[in-house]
Design an enzyme around this catalytic site. Structure first.
Site, mmCIF file in Angstrom:
data_model
loop_
_atom_site.group_PDB
_atom_site.id
_atom_site.type_symbol
_atom_site.label_atom_id
_atom_site.label_comp_id
_atom_site.label_asym_id
_atom_site.label_seq_id
_atom_site.Cartn_x
_atom_site.Cartn_y
_atom_site.Cartn_z
ATOM 1 N N ARG A 51 0.938 -1.287 0.046
ATOM 2 C CA ARG A 51 0.128 -0.001 -0.002
ATOM 3 C C ARG A 51 0.776 1.118 0.176
ATOM 4 O O ARG A 51 2.005 1.049 0.227
ATOM 5 C CB ARG A 51 -1.041 -0.015 1.288
ATOM 6 C CG ARG A 51 0.081 -0.325 2.394
ATOM 7 C CD ARG A 51 -0.535 0.303 3.619
ATOM 8 N NE ARG A 51 -0.478 1.738 3.542
ATOM 9 C CZ ARG A 51 0.610 2.651 3.866
ATOM 10 N NH1 ARG A 51 1.870 2.035 4.011
ATOM 11 N NH2 ARG A 51 0.624 3.916 3.770
ATOM 12 N N ASP A 232 -2.083 10.444 -2.539
ATOM 13 C CA ASP A 232 -2.410 9.449 -3.466
ATOM 14 C C ASP A 232 -2.732 9.863 -4.804
ATOM 15 O O ASP A 232 -2.337 9.216 -5.875
ATOM 16 C CB ASP A 232 -3.601 8.662 -2.846
ATOM 17 C CG ASP A 232 -3.481 7.846 -1.909
ATOM 18 O OD1 ASP A 232 -3.350 8.243 -0.757
ATOM 19 O OD2 ASP A 232 -2.984 6.624 -2.226
HETATM 20 O O1 MRU Z 1 -4.808 3.123 1.874
HETATM 21 P P1 MRU Z 1 -3.632 3.301 1.908
HETATM 22 O O2 MRU Z 1 -2.672 2.722 3.067
HETATM 23 O O3 MRU Z 1 -2.838 2.607 0.806
HETATM 24 O O4 MRU Z 1 -3.422 5.033 1.820
HETATM 25 C C1 MRU Z 1 -2.204 5.488 1.985
HETATM 26 C C2 MRU Z 1 -1.923 6.899 1.869
HETATM 27 O O5 MRU Z 1 -3.186 7.537 2.090
HETATM 28 C C3 MRU Z 1 -0.754 7.758 1.872
HETATM 29 O O6 MRU Z 1 -0.782 8.932 2.461
HETATM 30 C C4 MRU Z 1 -0.418 8.071 0.339
HETATM 31 O O7 MRU Z 1 -0.695 6.877 -0.307
HETATM 32 C C5 MRU Z 1 0.935 8.527 0.137
HETATM 33 S S1 MRU Z 1 2.233 7.271 0.638
HETATM 34 C C6 MRU Z 1 3.661 7.920 0.310
#
Ligand code: MRU
Length: 338
Positions: A51, A232
């Protein structure tokens, strides 16, 4: 690829398969998944074994390299690549990584796809280190060091190495500019409590875990000098999609006059998405909210709304730090059209 921290790598290519650190079992145990099928990779992505936007980008690119080594015809490689790219919708890096490796495959076959994935992975660590360096300029100067609040996990584990938001924290800590990190638990899946807290401890960075709803009171008590989060997807107008709860933090930060900083590589900036309204927000299963781990914390049949991400309007973002430098959202938007 190794970022030199001694922390386990989130994603790497090992002898023809994709080795993922299984982030679901942290902080309890360090276990790995050796991925050899597209179904296995999609499961790992959907269940958050891997993730974080940049780590997803690398996993997607290695996924195409894996597919290219297994399927002889272009049509199959393309359709398997599409399965990987659509495993999660919000982090643009996933499709970006798939597209880069697929383009390399179409030009030069499986070896080219793998070379492109390896290059993308190495470039991610370099970008994150540059983000850390550029981030030094935005850390508020405070006697004894700044106190920084972060949300979710935008660290080593969420990237190929070093981290984005935590990259700035690391660079700032090493430079004596950051003294302490407040880590939001990050309900419902606790990426802050499980992953960021674990990383900070492993890196020797003083950190305090807080429940998400304590962020405002900590700001009100003057304990937070800066909020720094990852992203994201950043739209062309500077709107930022990130883990659910980020928007609330940005509103709180504005009210308390605390700078709100977003750290992300340019691979997270999506010029093709005009604004936050155009970003698809992943909805996740209600069970994630009806319980913690295997323990039920709500009635079994309770209706739940569980968006995994929210959009922070550009207007609430003080600075976006990328490997190219530190920008206001407007400056970044202008950079994209220039
Ligand atoms: O659902 P996730 O754990 O994949 O969400 C991750 C995030 O929201 C992070 O802040 C984002 O991907 C940036 S990671 C450098």
């Amino acid at each position: 690829v190794d970022d030199g921290s001694g922390l386990p790598n989130s994603v790497e290519w090992v002898a023809g398969s994709i080795r993922l650190l299984d982030q679901r079992t942290l902080p309890g145990t360090v276990t790995y998944l050796d991925i050899t099928t597209v179904g296995g990779l999609c499961d790992a992505i959907e269940s958050l074994a891997v993730r974080g936007a940049p780590a997803l980008g690398a996993a997607g690119a290695f996924g195409v390299a894996m597919v290219a080594s297994q399927f002889g015809d272009q049509a199959s490689v393309r359709s398997e690549a599409e399965r990987i790219a659509s495993a999660r919708p919000t982090a643009v890096n996933l499709r970006w990584g798939v597209d880069i490796a697929l383009a390399a495959y179409e030009r030069g076959g499986g070896h080219a796809a793998l070379a492109a994935a390896q290059q993308l992975a190495a470039a991610d660590i370099a970008a994150n280190r540059a983000i850390g360096e550029h981030g030094l300029a935005v850390i508020p100067r405070r006697e004894g060091g700044a106190r920084v609040l972060t949300h979710c996990n935008a660290g080593h584990l969420a990237t190929v190495g070093y981290g984005t938001a935590i990259g700035i924290v690391r660079a700032g800590f090493d430079a004596g500019l950051v003294a302490h990190v407040y880590v939001d638990e990050t309900r419902p899946l606790l990426q802050g409590a499980r992953l960021t807290a674990w990383e900070c401890r492993a890196l020797g960075i003083p950190a305090t875990l807080i429940i998400d709803s304590a962020a405002g009171s900590h700001m009100a008590r003057g304990l937070v000098d800066m909020v720094v989060v990852g992203a994201d997807r950043i739209a062309a107008n500077g709107d930022v999609a990130n883990k659910i709860g980020t928007y609330s933090l940005a509103v709180l930060a504005r009210y308390h006059h605390v700078p709100f900083v977003v750290a992300a590589p340019m691979s997270t900036v999506d010029a093709a998405t005009a604004s936050g309204a155009d970003i698809e927000i992943e909805d996740r299963p209600g069970d994630e909210v009806r319980g913690v781990g295997s323990a039920a914390t709500a009635p079994e049949a309770m209706t739940v709304s569980n968006p995994a991400f929210d959009v922070t309007p550009a207007d609430l973002v003080t600075t976006i730090v990328t490997e190219l430098g530190a920008f206001t959202p407007n400056e970044l938007a202008r950079h994209l059209v220039s």
